[in-house]
Write a protein that holds these residues in place. Structure first.
Motif, mmCIF file in Angstrom:
data_model
loop_
_atom_site.group_PDB
_atom_site.id
_atom_site.type_symbol
_atom_site.label_atom_id
_atom_site.label_comp_id
_atom_site.label_asym_id
_atom_site.label_seq_id
_atom_site.Cartn_x
_atom_site.Cartn_y
_atom_site.Cartn_z
ATOM 1 N N LEU A 142 11.234 30.063 41.133
ATOM 2 C CA LEU A 142 11.835 29.683 42.413
ATOM 3 C C LEU A 142 13.191 30.362 42.593
ATOM 4 N N LEU A 143 13.967 30.427 41.519
ATOM 5 C CA LEU A 143 15.281 31.064 41.581
ATOM 6 C C LEU A 143 15.168 32.563 41.788
ATOM 7 N N SER A 146 13.815 33.734 45.205
ATOM 8 C CA SER A 146 14.583 33.417 46.410
ATOM 9 C C SER A 146 15.339 34.654 46.897
ATOM 10 N N VAL A 395 16.882 24.346 43.110
ATOM 11 C CA VAL A 395 15.664 24.796 42.421
ATOM 12 C C VAL A 395 15.315 23.852 41.265
#
Length: 568
Positions: A142-143, A146, A395
């Motif tokens: 997710l990090l 992004s 996150v």
């Protein structure tokens, strides 16, 4: 079950491979480089200033770095852009690289350092995920996926440094002994250093640090029985914070007041007390100047005023998409649950509910996310980049079990769009334009004959002059920034320059978006060369939808370099 374990292991392997791919993309896209120009502050709060100070290039010094109004510490610019520029300067002086200093290295070298630093976020997420009950590799994907990480955390923003310091602070306050009973005693000193450094980088760091510090205090109070140990923790924090502040104040004072040791001691060999007195009189405390300026509503209005709910309703969604919306929904549920608990406690006399220290991870992570957001919303000037440090608690919260799973496709599409918009399209012609002009100015033809170049920029973001790689002693390049000037002012300036177009080796270039190209035709001048750089999206002068659907869409979505005809 064995089948479930195998699926879990397979899922973890896929997540690791995906994170490695996204990490490679982050580094590779930095080197490519990214053409998008997010905001002038990515240049004018560090690289532009350091290029002037260390490389002696023609630059534009923003008002925050003038000795009459010092509002930004010089320590972090020196430690980041300053170090990279010193390295390429040294390489060129040693003959290791004959042309190390050029527009590419001036742009990419500071960005590359920030990209390397951005992996502090990944390290922090990996360390923090088990502590807060999140899946480490899901959080890392997710990090890394992004667009905030891919674009903003590879740029030279003070907000980027703020996010990295916030991540380190969260790691420190979340550290525990193996027994899980108490906070690490050695973290007190580091917490003091990081909090103070963050405050000098951006005073808004206190908004981000507030909840982590309260959480840390709660852990210590809850776990320590001895008053002496508690006092020892806080003394370490305060002493290290004071020492760090002295370092920043001393560095800024020497930089902004041009104080030297020779000037301080003078010819009469002043005593140490005299030296300290002189330093005190000239002392520069940049965060206080920053706060004094930004707490004035009139000053903030000069940079743009926004409704107080802009961070909640617009900027959070713009940066984080569905993750921000899901966090708001979870926040309302948490608030409802807490109010219900509070009412029960009131009736049963059991004491206040432990929301911060004794609760599960998710409510605390939401406080780490929403409390800074609420504090930043108190100011009328609200830009999306102010919120980029909040990606870490978000996150971690979103990587909790069974959360945000069904939104995978939407998350991917959102970040692809964000990366394309801010990494490529937004003011995307300006950096390639400066690269091209730098090559023209330093071409063999220009080197053999003395030529004078006038570069007039209109309806673009402020051009970072350092990328032209022109020494302060060279007077053959003039940059005119017309910003968003109206048609009459623009034409008046162009006509004035055309009428003074006398020397045979003078060249006048007008750099303007395609959406404003028609304005120049009304100025009564002609051009002998036109170069279109694509793509370039100006949100201040956006292309019209009907025009985009016509055959003229490429012209409207580009940036023009127009060379004025001498015989006009």
């Amino acid at each position: 079950p064995p089948g479930g374990a195998a699926r879990g292991a397979g899922s973890a392997m896929v997540a690791r491979a995906l994170w490695a791919l996204l990490a490679a993309l982050r580094a590779g896209w930095c080197l490519l480089p990214q053409s998008g120009y997010v905001h002038p502050d990515e240049f004018f709060q560090a690289p532009e200033v350091m290029a002037g100070d260390i490389l002696n290039l023609q630059v534009y010094y923003p008002w925050e770095f003038l000795s009459s109004s010092p509002c930004r510490t010089v320590v972090f610019p020196l430690m980041t852009s300053g170090v990279t520029y010193w390295v390429i300067k040294s390489l060129q002086q040693l003959g290791i690289c004959s042309s190390c200093i050029n527009s590419y290295t001036l742009l990419v070298s500071p960005r590359l350092l920030f990209t390397i630093f951005s992996f502090i976020l990944d390290y922090s997420v990996y360390r923090l995920a088990p502590f807060w009950g999140a899946d480490p590799w899901k959080a890392l994907v997710l990090l890394a996926g992004s667009y905030v990480t891919l674009v903003f955390y590879t740029r030279t923003f003070t907000n980027t440094l703020e996010g990295l310091l916030f991540a380190l602070l969260l790691v420190l306050v979340s550290s525990r002994k193996s027994s899980g009973s108490s906070a690490e005693p050695t973290s007190s000193s580091l917490i003091g250093v990081i909090t103070t450094a963050g405050f000098f980088n951006r005073p808004t760091f206190l908004a981000f640090a507030l909840m982590p510090l309260l959480y840390w205090v709660g852990l210590i109070v809850d776990s320590q029985k001895s008053i002496k140990t508690l006092i020892n923790h806080f003394l370490k924090l305060i002493l290290c914070a004071c020492f760090t502040a002295v370092v920043f104040i001393t560095a800024d004072t020497f930089y902004f007041t041009s104080v030297s040791l020779d000037n301080l001691y003078g010819t009469n060999k002043s005593t140490l007390i005299d030296v300290i007195a002189q330093l005190h009189d000239k002392m520069v405390v940049t965060p206080f100047n920053f706060l004094r300026y930004n707490l004035n509503p009139h000053n903030l209005a000069l940079h743009g005023s926004h409704p107080r709910v802009t961070h909640f309703t617009v900027n959070g969604v713009m940066l984080f998409g569905i993750l921000h919306i899901l966090a708001i929904g979870a926040g309302f549920k948490m608030l409802k649950k807490y109010v219900h608990q509070l009412m029960l406690v009131r009736w049963c006399y059991r004491g206040p509910p432990g929301l911060l220290v004794h609760s599960e991870g998710s409510p605390t992570l939401l406080l780490f996310y929403f409390v800074p957001l609420a504090f930043l919303s108190l100011f009328s000037h609200q830009e999306p980049r102010f919120l980029i440090p909040l990606i870490l608690p978000l996150v971690l919260f979103s990587a909790s079990p069974n959360r945000a799973v069904k939104w995978k496709l939407l998350i991917v599409l959102f970040n692809l769009l964000g990366a394309l918009l801010f990494g490529c399209l937004h003011q995307g012609g300006l950096i390639p334009c400066l690269f091209q002009l730098e090559q023209l100015i330093h071409s063999p033809a220009s080197s053999s004959h003395a030529r004078h170049y006038t570069l007039l920029f209109a309806h673009t973001y402020m051009p970072p002059r350092s990328l032209l790689n022109v020494k302060k002693t060279d007077m053959h390049v003039e940059v005119i920034d017309m910003a968003g000037s109206g048609e009459e002012t623009l034409c008046q300036t162009v006509e004035q320059r055309a009428s003074n177009f006398t020397c045979s080796d003078c060249h006048i270039f007008i750099i303007i978006p395609g959406t404003v190209r028609a304005t120049i035709t009304k100025c009564g001048v002609s051009f002998k060369n036109e170069t279109l750089i694509f793509p370039h999206l100006s949100m201040e002068d956006p292309p019209q939808i009907p025009v985009l659907s016509s055959g003229n869409w490429r012209s409207q979505s580009g940036l023009y370099i127009l060379e004025l005809h001498r015989d006009c």
